[in-house]
Design an enzyme around this catalytic site. Structure first.
Site, PDB file in Angstrom:
ATOM      1  N   ASP A  13     -39.094  55.364  36.977  1.00  0.00           N
ATOM      2  CA  ASP A  13     -39.271  56.828  36.986  1.00  0.00           C
ATOM      3  C   ASP A  13     -38.094  57.561  36.344  1.00  0.00           C
ATOM      4  O   ASP A  13     -37.746  58.659  36.756  1.00  0.00           O
ATOM      5  CB  ASP A  13     -39.486  57.351  38.430  1.00  0.00           C
ATOM      6  CG  ASP A  13     -40.557  56.575  39.146  1.00  0.00           C
ATOM      7  OD1 ASP A  13     -41.638  56.447  38.565  1.00  0.00           O
ATOM      8  OD2 ASP A  13     -40.303  56.073  40.246  1.00  0.00           O
ATOM      9  N   LYS A  16     -39.219  57.731  31.245  1.00  0.00           N
ATOM     10  CA  LYS A  16     -39.419  56.973  29.998  1.00  0.00           C
ATOM     11  C   LYS A  16     -40.537  57.579  29.156  1.00  0.00           C
ATOM     12  O   LYS A  16     -40.487  57.551  27.934  1.00  0.00           O
ATOM     13  CB  LYS A  16     -39.771  55.508  30.320  1.00  0.00           C
ATOM     14  CG  LYS A  16     -38.635  54.731  30.946  1.00  0.00           C
ATOM     15  CD  LYS A  16     -39.049  53.316  31.293  1.00  0.00           C
ATOM     16  CE  LYS A  16     -40.056  53.218  32.398  1.00  0.00           C
ATOM     17  NZ  LYS A  16     -39.591  53.655  33.729  1.00  0.00           N
ATOM     18  N   GLY A  17     -41.562  58.121  29.850  1.00  0.00           N
ATOM     19  CA  GLY A  17     -42.726  58.679  29.153  1.00  0.00           C
ATOM     20  C   GLY A  17     -42.319  59.715  28.114  1.00  0.00           C
ATOM     21  O   GLY A  17     -42.829  59.716  27.002  1.00  0.00           O
ATOM     22  N   GLY A  40     -47.086  54.834  35.797  1.00  0.00           N
ATOM     23  CA  GLY A  40     -47.953  55.953  35.453  1.00  0.00           C
ATOM     24  C   GLY A  40     -47.127  57.060  34.876  1.00  0.00           C
ATOM     25  O   GLY A  40     -46.039  57.340  35.372  1.00  0.00           O
ATOM     26  N   HIS A  41     -47.584  57.616  33.772  1.00  0.00           N
ATOM     27  CA  HIS A  41     -46.894  58.822  33.338  1.00  0.00           C
ATOM     28  C   HIS A  41     -47.881  59.879  32.886  1.00  0.00           C
ATOM     29  O   HIS A  41     -48.977  59.591  32.441  1.00  0.00           O
ATOM     30  CB  HIS A  41     -45.803  58.552  32.309  1.00  0.00           C
ATOM     31  CG  HIS A  41     -46.210  57.671  31.196  1.00  0.00           C
ATOM     32  ND1 HIS A  41     -45.736  56.402  31.055  1.00  0.00           N
ATOM     33  CD2 HIS A  41     -47.035  57.885  30.179  1.00  0.00           C
ATOM     34  CE1 HIS A  41     -46.266  55.865  29.992  1.00  0.00           C
ATOM     35  NE2 HIS A  41     -47.062  56.742  29.438  1.00  0.00           N
ATOM     36  N   GLN A 224     -41.656  50.373  34.578  1.00  0.00           N
ATOM     37  CA  GLN A 224     -40.682  50.104  35.654  1.00  0.00           C
ATOM     38  C   GLN A 224     -39.258  50.093  35.069  1.00  0.00           C
ATOM     39  O   GLN A 224     -39.001  50.864  34.172  1.00  0.00           O
ATOM     40  CB  GLN A 224     -41.008  48.800  36.406  1.00  0.00           C
ATOM     41  CG  GLN A 224     -42.271  48.896  37.235  1.00  0.00           C
ATOM     42  CD  GLN A 224     -43.538  48.580  36.454  1.00  0.00           C
ATOM     43  OE1 GLN A 224     -43.558  47.638  35.684  1.00  0.00           O
ATOM     44  NE2 GLN A 224     -44.576  49.334  36.653  1.00  0.00           N
ATOM     45  N   THR A 299     -45.794  59.245  40.592  1.00  0.00           N
ATOM     46  CA  THR A 299     -46.984  59.592  39.792  1.00  0.00           C
ATOM     47  C   THR A 299     -48.182  58.765  40.245  1.00  0.00           C
ATOM     48  O   THR A 299     -49.313  59.230  40.254  1.00  0.00           O
ATOM     49  CB  THR A 299     -46.726  59.267  38.290  1.00  0.00           C
ATOM     50  OG1 THR A 299     -45.415  59.664  37.968  1.00  0.00           O
ATOM     51  CG2 THR A 299     -47.714  59.949  37.389  1.00  0.00           C
ATOM     52  N   LEU A 332     -31.343  66.261  32.707  1.00  0.00           N
ATOM     53  CA  LEU A 332     -30.045  66.943  32.755  1.00  0.00           C
ATOM     54  C   LEU A 332     -30.223  68.326  33.400  1.00  0.00           C
ATOM     55  O   LEU A 332     -29.385  68.776  34.176  1.00  0.00           O
ATOM     56  CB  LEU A 332     -29.460  67.101  31.343  1.00  0.00           C
ATOM     57  CG  LEU A 332     -28.062  67.707  31.314  1.00  0.00           C
ATOM     58  CD1 LEU A 332     -27.022  66.735  31.863  1.00  0.00           C
ATOM     59  CD2 LEU A 332     -27.652  68.145  29.908  1.00  0.00           C
ATOM     60  N   GLY A 418     -35.582  69.405  30.012  1.00  0.00           N
ATOM     61  CA  GLY A 418     -36.665  70.204  30.607  1.00  0.00           C
ATOM     62  C   GLY A 418     -37.938  69.381  30.674  1.00  0.00           C
ATOM     63  O   GLY A 418     -38.034  68.310  30.055  1.00  0.00           O
TER      64      GLY A 418
HETATM   65  P1  IMP Z   1     -45.382  46.664  42.612  1.00  0.00           P
HETATM   66  O1  IMP Z   1     -44.988  46.652  41.193  1.00  0.00           O
HETATM   67  O2  IMP Z   1     -46.522  47.585  42.933  1.00  0.00           O
HETATM   68  O3  IMP Z   1     -45.624  45.281  43.141  1.00  0.00           O
HETATM   69  O4  IMP Z   1     -44.153  47.238  43.472  1.00  0.00           O
HETATM   70  C1  IMP Z   1     -42.934  46.522  43.610  1.00  0.00           C
HETATM   71  C2  IMP Z   1     -41.742  47.470  43.716  1.00  0.00           C
HETATM   72  O5  IMP Z   1     -41.554  48.127  42.443  1.00  0.00           O
HETATM   73  C3  IMP Z   1     -41.920  48.592  44.732  1.00  0.00           C
HETATM   74  O6  IMP Z   1     -40.666  48.880  45.305  1.00  0.00           O
HETATM   75  C4  IMP Z   1     -42.419  49.764  43.888  1.00  0.00           C
HETATM   76  O7  IMP Z   1     -42.138  51.006  44.485  1.00  0.00           O
HETATM   77  C5  IMP Z   1     -41.644  49.544  42.602  1.00  0.00           C
HETATM   78  N1  IMP Z   1     -42.354  50.072  41.414  1.00  0.00           N
HETATM   79  C6  IMP Z   1     -43.400  49.515  40.791  1.00  0.00           C
HETATM   80  N2  IMP Z   1     -43.787  50.246  39.736  1.00  0.00           N
HETATM   81  C7  IMP Z   1     -42.950  51.289  39.676  1.00  0.00           C
HETATM   82  C8  IMP Z   1     -42.820  52.393  38.771  1.00  0.00           C
HETATM   83  O8  IMP Z   1     -43.548  52.541  37.793  1.00  0.00           O
HETATM   84  N3  IMP Z   1     -41.817  53.276  39.060  1.00  0.00           N
HETATM   85  C9  IMP Z   1     -40.967  53.108  40.112  1.00  0.00           C
HETATM   86  N4  IMP Z   1     -41.049  52.085  40.961  1.00  0.00           N
HETATM   87  C10 IMP Z   1     -42.026  51.182  40.760  1.00  0.00           C
END
Ligand code: IMP
Length: 433
Positions: A13, A16-17, A40-41, A224, A299, A332, A418
């Site tokens: 989060d 990156k999107g 998800g973005h 991720q 998201t 920022l 922004g």
């Molecule tokens: P999983 O990928 O659903 O198996 O989740 C494993 C861990 O990665 C958990 O702590 C999730 O909250 C975290 N996680 C998975 N995908 C994202 C993402 O896109 N953004 C932030 N955290 C993520």
């Protein structure tokens, strides 16, 4: 020609999107190389607002090839919903390609993800419950069903019979749950997906190679982040794929020598969804203010994100693991208006100075962050800053960014100022000449 990987340097989060969206504009091919609907973005374009989990952001620009690579896992139902969402807004999906080797998330995986999280108790990662871990574990156990299997009814049937038996046993005997769907029902479901998705499924490696040979721009879109990587993240609190730059090669079929740039996306503070130690976590009102201002709610799951100060141990580590060539800062603007801002320089673990995160979560739990305090800066006009450039930023904000870049020894390529698409100061664009 540039072959650029965009990776998250922290806990996901990072925004990156926004960075991918900008660089996608100058790219000919955009590839998702890891993860699935756990990511998800939301992208706001002139055609509307889109929530994408599977499809690379390049889809919103015409004429780009968008590939869901072999390293990604796909929930066909969610992917079809995304395709429909785009079609409804007259966004063409004709240039979407799905690697034959990408694995499919099946109904069993969702049930097991949820049940296994409950069973794990304190060791649960707080997953998104999208079936990600169970799908990747079947891939490694060599019983997974891949997108390419949708093209061959007989193979699909044979593989499904193998997995169905095993998964029903697992759900019923280990977790004590009832699994209602029969093998035939799942087979028919998969056939209906095959009907819709077959035209997108193909071998993608040679296609990418031809584009690289023709000196086209290729963008590898990470999902991720570094601290969630299955090998290099904080095991077992991360996700189940290689989310780091090495994963970009394995998850797309591009040889490492073709990669020309690795851009690390850095949120100006830290956020985290899910469980596990987070040394710089802020528990007071400032954390709450940052959460609200930065709209720090997942998201995919809507969960409030945990907030912390920026952590240089994580960034140093991220530079090593990813071989970063550039930094793209985000949020920022979210940090504007605070009197003081802190950055974690290093940890003290049992009295010992530690500049990189330890690999064990038990060790990380003991980490006491040692901070440097910065003067905050006043709110500024992000759109104007994007137009005028770096020098327009408040002096204290510039000092903050320069300090981080110097500490990590990686130059700044972009700064998000922004929420809007064009609220970005770009120092390195990769625009075609
Ligand atoms: P999983 O990928 O659903 O198996 O989740 C494993 C861990 O990665 C958990 O702590 C999730 O909250 C975290 N996680 C998975 N995908 C994202 C993402 O896109 N953004 C932030 N955290 C993520």
């Amino acid at each position: 020609m540039a072959v650029i990987v965009v990776v998250g340097t922290q806990w996901g989060d990072e925004g990156k999107g926004k960075i991918v969206d900008y660089y996608a504009y100058f790219s000919d091919v955009v590839i998702r190389y890891c993860g699935g609907p756990n990511a998800g973005h939301t992208i706001v374009s002139d055609k509307g607002k889109f929530k994408l989990h599977h499809i690379p952001s390049g889809i919103l620009y015409p004429k780009k090839i968008n590939i869901i690579g072999n390293g990604a896992v796909i929930n066909p139902k969610i992917l079809l919903e995304e395709i429909e969402q785009l079609k409804r807004s007259s966004v063409s999906v004709e240039n979407l390609k799905i690697s034959k080797k990408a694995h499919l998330i099946l109904p069993y995986h969702l049930v097991i993800d949820e049940a296994e999280e409950k069973r794990k108790g304190k060791l649960a990662a707080g997953t998104t419950k999208r079936g990600i871990g169970p799908c990747y574990s079947d891939k490694v156990f060599r019983i997974g069903i891949r997108a390419g299997d949708l093209l061959d009814r007989e193979v699909l049937k044979e593989k499904l019979s193998l997995i169905h038996f095993l998964k029903v046993q697992e759900i019923e005997k280990i977790y004590g749950l009832k699994f209602e769907k029969t093998q035939e029902e799942i087979f028919n479901e998969l056939l209906s997906y095959a009907k819709e998705l077959s035209r997108f499924i193909c071998d993608t490696e040679d296609l990418i190679e031809q584009k690289i040979k023709a000196k086209k721009h290729v963008l590898l879109e990470g999902a991720q982040a570094t601290m969630l990587d299955i090998d290099h993240g904080l095991y077992p609190f991360g996700t189940s794929s290689n989310t780091t730059a090495g994963g970009a090669c394995a998850g797309s079929g591009i040889g490492p020598t073709n990669i020309t740039e690795v851009i690390g996306v850095v949120k100006c503070y830290t956020s985290r969804v899910g469980e596990g130690p987070l040394p710089t976590e802020i528990f007071d009102q400032i954390g709450e203010e940052i959460r609200k201002k930065g709209n720090e709610y997942g998201t995919t799951t809507g969960r409030p994100r945990r907030i912390g100060w920026l952590d240089l141990c994580t960034l140093r580590y991220s530079k090593i693991i990813n071989g970063l060539t550039g930094l793209a800062f985000t949020h920022l603007d979210t940090l504007s208006g605070f009197e003081k801002i802190k950055v974690c320089l290093y940890y003290e673990i049992e009295g010992k100075k530690t500049t990189l995160p330890p690999s064990s979560f038990a060790e990380l739990k003991k980490a006491v962050p040692v901070y440097k305090e910065f003067e905050g800066w006043k709110e500024f006009d992000g759109k104007l800053a994007a137009k005028k450039g770096f020098n327009f930023l408040p002096k204290q904000a510039k000092e903050y960014l320069k300090f981080i870049s110097k500490e990590i020894q990686v130059p700044i390529y972009a700064i998000g100022v922004g929420a809007e698409r064009n609220s970005l100061i770009v120092l390195k664009s990769f625009k075609k000449k």
